[in-house]
Structure formats: structure tokens, C-alpha cells
Design a protein around this motif. Structure first.
Motif, short mmCIF file in Angstrom:
data_model
loop_
_atom_site.label_atom_id
_atom_site.label_comp_id
_atom_site.label_asym_id
_atom_site.label_seq_id
_atom_site.Cartn_x
_atom_site.Cartn_y
_atom_site.Cartn_z
N PRO A 10 35.33 -13.53 -34.82
CA PRO A 10 36.54 -13.45 -33.99
C PRO A 10 36.42 -14.33 -32.73
N ARG B 103 37.77 -8.54 -40.29
CA ARG B 103 38.96 -8.26 -39.49
C ARG B 103 39.36 -6.80 -39.57
N VAL C 121 39.37 -5.77 -35.63
CA VAL C 121 40.70 -5.80 -34.99
C VAL C 121 41.18 -4.37 -34.83
#
Length: 429
Positions: A108, A404, A408
Motif C-alpha cells: 500500500p 487489500r 484497507v
């Protein structure tokens, strides 16, 4: 000579001295336990942390924290102490030593930071009062004491004879949690893999860039390393079906023998520079996701957090981050309950707060366990088609997608006790 009456009274007084009363008891002073104690302190609740070891444990040596974990550390108010110490890695490289092919893995935008586990524990412990952690406290038994209606109290018995009554009991006592067993959670499953972990120390500097390095071949071994700073690296070897339990020198020797003919000299040099006191070997265990989804993660005023709830394989590097998320979410629900009840712990409402915490964490934890397991199977499966997918598609497409899912995520904030305002956030993505 004392009379029988005097002896009886002395015995009664000694028993009374060994019975304590606490608002909240946390079992385990690992990442989840200390982080939960800090979260509760932030919402105005003192917790007593019981730790069976003589001091803070650093087993595992180091860990990687992804952006979701740093959001949790922000909420706990300790991220500022750690960020200046560790440089983020924004990419990694996977080298297939059989073909020479190198694949780049992008992390990320904020990057990931690998840090000393003990530094994280000390940063959390510094936020607590000196008497908040009781070391050398081994749990012997747990019981629930009904108090009429829906109210109950958890009673903890220690091996030294001490009895502690608590309005809330939180098990943060790791993969072999006594509290999880008391709740009746599903037994752990062996993934079929194990890991050696350690630090490598180069007094004059190691010269590696701040990047994660993985190595693969046709076997089921997966070694790698990542710098912690200019002089230290965290290294590991994940193996399938291997048992390397033993003395540190023996573990180091077995790793070198296993990797000498197949993996680059730079990895072998890292292993040769191992700090033997940091070496550890452990089987990789996890709790099946259905055991988390359908399991009894709480009972009244008793619940679990961290590895006690959701032990997982390390293939996405999110075990520590999930523990930090648990702490913030649990602190938020308990804090909101206290605010709504004028600063008091109301048993019935506290049981609801814990149940709300479980509802919020259940599916997130099950997803992380599943994603970590799938990531590990894809990277170290012994079937030809798994190796084909690993080399052709996994790191290019699936790894980033799985990562992710893990990173996230924002676990939310803690309520502002000073202003008396609850925080009703329940972040899901």
C-alpha cells in the motif's frame, strides 16, 4: 503457642488477603493484552493485566504492521513513538531461485513497517501505571459467579492461590488460551507448516535496501528477510512438514543445511549472522474460520481478543494488526457503555457491549484467517497446479487483492471520555 482459634482466624485473614476485586482483568501481556489495557485506560477504566512470564515476552522477535495496524495505534495514542524508529517498505521482491525470475510486489502507498516486537510491547506498557501488570501470574481456573438477573462476575483463580473477582474478563492469552478453552471455542488446526524466526545483526551495517525479500524454489521452503534498521534484519524460514524444535545452534544449523544448495548466498549470510538468543521455531496454527463465525466468542462479561480469538498463519502479516484492531473496538464498546451509564460499569449493559464487540469483530477475524491461510497455501502448496498459479499469477494479481482485504480497514476511534461523547463508529472497510 497459638490456640486453635488464633490459627483459624489467621488462616481466614490470609485467605481474605489473597482475594482481590477488579473492574477488568486481562489475561496475557502480549500485544492484544497491553493494547486492550491502553484502550481501556483511554476511556477511563483501569485494567489489571495478568502475565504468566516474569517480564514482557518477545517471542517471535519482530512483526510487520500494515496501514490498518497503524490506524489502530493512532487511536491508542502510541504510533508517534514508533514511526520515527522504523522506515517503511513500499515494495518487495520474490525470487524464484530455480528459474531466476524476479517478481515485484507493491505494498500500500503508506508502506509497511517491520519492527521489534519488544519495542512495541514496551511502547504500550509505558502508557500503563506501574502496578497495572502482574507478572508471574499463572491462571489455574475460571468460574462465573451469578449475581441475580443477568448480572455475573468472573472469578479467576491463580496457581499461587490468589482469587480475583472481576466485572469483566478478557482473554488475551495467545493461541493456547485458557479463556478461549473455557468459552468452548474450536480447537486449533495445524496448517502443516512451521516457521523459524530470528534477528540477524551486522555491527558494521548490512547494506540492504528497505525492501522485503522472499525466495522460492521447487521445494516447499520459503525463506525471506527484511531490514529493521541499518544493522538488523528480521529473517524467517517457513517450511512444510518440518520439525526444527531444539537449541538455537541446532535450529541455525538445520536452516543452513536445508538452504545451502538452493538459496542465494545473501540469505545464508543473513542466517549466519543470527542472534541466537532471538531464534524460535513454532508450528503454524490457526482457528478454522467457521469456529470463529459460529463459535461462542463471549459469555456474559467474558470474551477474548488477539490470538486467543483468531490465531492465524503469518502469510499476510496481519496477526498483530488484528490484535490492535480488537483492542480499539473493544475499548470503544466498553467506553460507550460507561459513558451511557454515567461512568459506571453496569453488568447487563456491559454484557451487551461485549456482545456488540464480538459482532463487529467476528466476520473480520474469520476473513483474515481465511485470507492468510489461502495466501500460505498458494505460496507453498506442493501440487503442480498450485506452483503454476504461484509463479504465473499469484504475486501479480491475487496477493495484492488478498492484502487489500486485510489492510484497507479502519477500526475507528475511542470515545472522548472527557467530553462524555460516545463514539458510534463501526468501520467495516
Amino acid at each position: 503457642m497459638k490456640s486453635n482459634t488464633q490459627c483459624n482466624w489467621q488462616h481466614i485473614e490470609e485467605e481474605e488477603e489473597m482475594e482481590l476485586m477488579e473492574d477488568v482483568v486481562i489475561v496475557g501481556a502480549g500485544i492484544a493484552g497491553l493494547a486492550t489495557a491502553v484502550a481501556l485506560k483511554r476511556v477511563g477504566v483501569r485494567a489489571l493485566v495478568l502475565e504468566k512470564s516474569k517480564g514482557l515476552r518477545s517471542t517471535g522477535t519482530a512483526l510487520t504492521l500494515t496501514p490498518n495496524a497503524w490506524l489502530a495505534l493512532d487511536a491508542l495514542g502510541v504510533s508517534h513513538k514508533l514511526i520515527p524508529l522504523y522506515t517503511p517498505s513500499i515494495k518487495g521482491y520474490v525470487t524464484n531461485v530455480s528459474t531466476g525470475e524476479v517478481q515485484e510486489v507493491l505494498y500500500p502507498r503508506q508502506g509497511i513497517r517491520t519492527l521489534h516486537r519488544k519495542v512495541l510491547l514496551e511502547a504500550l506498557a509505558e502508557e500503563l501505571a506501574a502496578d497495572s501488570i502482574r507478572f508471574s501470574s499463572r491462571l489455574a481456573a475460571i468460574q462465573s459467579l451469578e449475581q441475580g438477573g443477568d448480572a455475573s462476575m468472573a472469578v479467576v483463580h491463580l496457581e499461587d492461590g490468589t482469587t480475583i473477582k472481576s466485572k469483566v474478563l478478557i482473554g488475551c492469552d495467545g493461541v493456547h488460551s485458557v479463556v478461549a478453552r473455557w468459552l468452548g471455542l474450536a480447537e486449533l488446526v495445524h496448517s502443516g507448516r512451521s516457521a523459524v524466526r530470528g534477528l540477524a545483526v551486522f555491527p558494521q551495517g548490512h547494506g540492504f535496501k528497505q525492501e522485503v525479500r522472499f525466495f522460492l524454489d521447487e521445494s516447499t521452503n520459503r525463506p525471506g528477510f527484511v531490514p529493521l534498521n541499518d544493522r538488523e534484519l528480521y529473517w524467517f524460514l517457513v517450511s512444510q512438514g518440518e520439525n526444527m524444535e531444539g537449541e538455537a545452534e541446532q535450529i541455525q544449523r538445520e536452516v543452513l543445511e536445508k538452504c545451502t544448495e538452493k538459496f542465494p548466498s545473501e540469505y545464508l549470510d543473513v542466517v549466519r549472522h543470527a542472534d541466537l538468543s532471538s531464534l524460535s521455531w513454532a508450528p503454524l496454527m490457526f482457528r478454522p474460520p467457521w469456529g470463529i463465525i459460529f463459535g461462542k466468542l463471549s459469555k456474559g462479561n467474558v470474551t477474548v481478543a488477539g490470538d486467543a480469538m483468531h490465531p492465524m498463519t503469518p502469510d499476510l502479516g496481519n496477526g498483530g494488526g488484528a490484535s490492535l484492531e480488537d483492542a480499539v473496538v473493544l475499548g470503544r464498546h466498553i467506553g460507550n457503555s460507561i459513558i451511557n451509564n454515567g461512568g459506571l460499569i453496569v453488568p447487563g449493559d456491559m454484557a451487551k457491549a461485549i456482545d456488540d464487540y464480538v459482532k463487529e469483530r467476528r466476520w473480520r477475524a474469520a476473513m483474515l484467517v481465511t485470507a492468510s491461510y489461502l495466501s500460505g497455501r498458494m505460496q507453498q502448496g506442493d501440487k503442480w497446479w498450485i506452483k503454476f498459479l504461484r509463479d504465473r499469477a499469484f504475486y501479480k494479481y491475487f496477493f495484492s487483492w488478498l492484502a487489500r482485504l486485510a489492510v484497507v480497514y479502519d477500526c475507528g476511534k475511542l470515545p472522548n471520555i472527557s467530553s462524555g461523547e460516545p463514539d458510534h463508529s463501526s468501520k467495516k472497510d
